[in-house]
Design a protein around this motif. Sequence first.
Motif, PDB file in Angstrom:
ATOM      1  N   LEU A 194       0.830  -1.198   0.000  1.00 53.62           N
ATOM      2  CA  LEU A 194       0.000   0.000   0.000  1.00 53.62           C
ATOM      3  C   LEU A 194       0.869   1.256   0.000  1.00 53.62           C
ATOM      4  O   LEU A 194       0.673   2.169  -0.823  1.00 53.62           O
ATOM      5  N   PHE A 195       1.834   1.320   0.918  1.00 55.17           N
ATOM      6  CA  PHE A 195       2.720   2.480   0.971  1.00 55.17           C
ATOM      7  C   PHE A 195       3.506   2.623  -0.333  1.00 55.17           C
ATOM      8  O   PHE A 195       3.616   3.721  -0.889  1.00 55.17           O
ATOM      9  N   ALA A 196       4.053   1.504  -0.812  1.00 52.49           N
ATOM     10  CA  ALA A 196       4.860   1.561  -2.028  1.00 52.49           C
ATOM     11  C   ALA A 196       4.011   1.905  -3.254  1.00 52.49           C
ATOM     12  O   ALA A 196       4.447   2.661  -4.133  1.00 52.49           O
ATOM     13  N   GLY A 197       2.783   1.371  -3.312  1.00 54.22           N
ATOM     14  CA  GLY A 197       1.912   1.637  -4.450  1.00 54.22           C
ATOM     15  C   GLY A 197       1.494   3.088  -4.542  1.00 54.22           C
ATOM     16  O   GLY A 197       1.581   3.720  -5.607  1.00 54.22           O
ATOM     17  N   PHE A 198       1.036   3.647  -3.418  1.00 50.43           N
ATOM     18  CA  PHE A 198       0.665   5.060  -3.428  1.00 50.43           C
ATOM     19  C   PHE A 198       1.886   5.944  -3.679  1.00 50.43           C
ATOM     20  O   PHE A 198       1.790   6.976  -4.365  1.00 50.43           O
ATOM     21  N   SER A 199       3.044   5.560  -3.150  1.00 51.99           N
ATOM     22  CA  SER A 199       4.256   6.347  -3.372  1.00 51.99           C
ATOM     23  C   SER A 199       4.640   6.367  -4.849  1.00 51.99           C
ATOM     24  O   SER A 199       5.104   7.394  -5.364  1.00 51.99           O
ATOM     25  N   ALA A 200       4.463   5.244  -5.531  1.00 54.07           N
ATOM     26  CA  ALA A 200       4.763   5.195  -6.966  1.00 54.07           C
ATOM     27  C   ALA A 200       3.855   6.138  -7.742  1.00 54.07           C
ATOM     28  O   ALA A 200       4.291   6.831  -8.670  1.00 54.07           O
ATOM     29  N   ILE A 201       2.574   6.185  -7.361  1.00 53.32           N
ATOM     30  CA  ILE A 201       1.644   7.099  -8.027  1.00 53.32           C
ATOM     31  C   ILE A 201       2.026   8.543  -7.742  1.00 53.32           C
ATOM     32  O   ILE A 201       1.904   9.423  -8.610  1.00 53.32           O
TER      33      ILE A 201
END
Length: 456
Positions: free
Chosen positions: A259-266
């Motif tokens: 979740l943290f990594a996914g939102f950070s990528a966006i």
Amino acid sequence: MTPSEGTVAGDTPEAPAAGPSREGAPSEAYGFYVVGVLMVAYMFSFIDRTLLSLVIDPIRKDLGLSETQISLLVGFAFAAFYTLLGLPFGRWVDTRGRRNLIAIGIALWSVATVFCGLATSFWRLFFARMAVGVGEATLSPAAYSIIPDYFTPKRLGFAMGVYSCGVTLGGGLAMLLGGLVVQWAATANPVLPVVGQVAAWKVPFLVVGLPGLIVALVVFTTVREPPRRLEKGGAASVAPKISEVVGYLWRNKRVYAPLFAGFSAIVIAGYAFNVWGPAYFMRVHGYTPAGVGVIYGIGFALFGTLGVLSGGAISDRFAAKGALDAPIRVSMWSAVIQAPLFVGAYLAPAPLAAAALFIVALFFGSIYGGLQAAAIQALTPNRMRGQVAALYLTIANMIGLGLAPTWTAWMTEHVFGGPKMVGVSLAVTTVVSLSVGVLLLALAMKPARRQMEQLL
């Protein structure tokens, strides 16, 4: 919890309670007033944060800077202390009052913004940008913690969406008003009291910095601390030790990590167009600062705000029907839709087509704005929210602000052949970051549903 652990001077003691009708709890109407005030604060923070992007080329010429130095001013100088202090401020949020921290932070970043307009060298501007980052590091951890104490879970998505409108309104106004001010200053050669004659790029920092002090005063005098909600089962909400927070995150790493990594990528894609989008339109398509201001004003302030509010409303509607992973699911699909629109805007040969695609893309690119906060808060026990939110913001901004500006600048200079190729760099950044973000959010959905069920 003793008063010294739970309050700071000027804050009311916090008494845990459960539900919207709990004794001493403020009304939902007052809750939306507080969200509105915090949205205005967030708007000013984003104006101060992004204004530099509009005057990249004038600063580069005036101070004799390279693309990489500019990227450090826009990204690293701000992100260094913004991310470094996020965690201790998150701990403060979970153990002490939140209102005063917000007011002090607003005052600090407003004064620092004025000093950006007074800077005469790279290093003075660098340290002023650092101070802006210190001030702004206070706001979102405190807001992420305080807003859920005003609203039930079924209203939280929309409330967080209203708060997140500060990004779109702030980004739009920064470019719209900043563009007009820069264009006026370029011809008027203004002379200010004490300061004397100033370069055109400096004027917007002086204009937008001082009103922030009024916002700080409004927060300090009109915002009240809400009682913190009880945890599931009626247990008193007591701030945990840092080791307990780390242990909770580790036990639930299957949801928090993607979740943290996914939102950070966006977020990388978002910071890329915030930082280099204005330069792209001016360098490649010949827009003036005022023209870029119109594009961002329509795209960010209007379409972006509609996107944030729509994302919150759509997520709340799905959540009301039992889709607990709605904030993650809606964010994922918004990333899928926005990617080809942004790429088309960055590679379009015609100025009007580039602007039109960019404006539409900003609607879908803003949908996840409030949903990242709603998703994280829905997964996290009450008195961990400040620290968990701060950790997320630290990671997202370290990656987004630390990586997106410099990575894009490096590709422009060393891979694609110079400043005129910034659009190609933006397109590559967008495709890579959004693709990674979608895959990671898809991995997070199933464990997120299970964890949300446990906390209900």
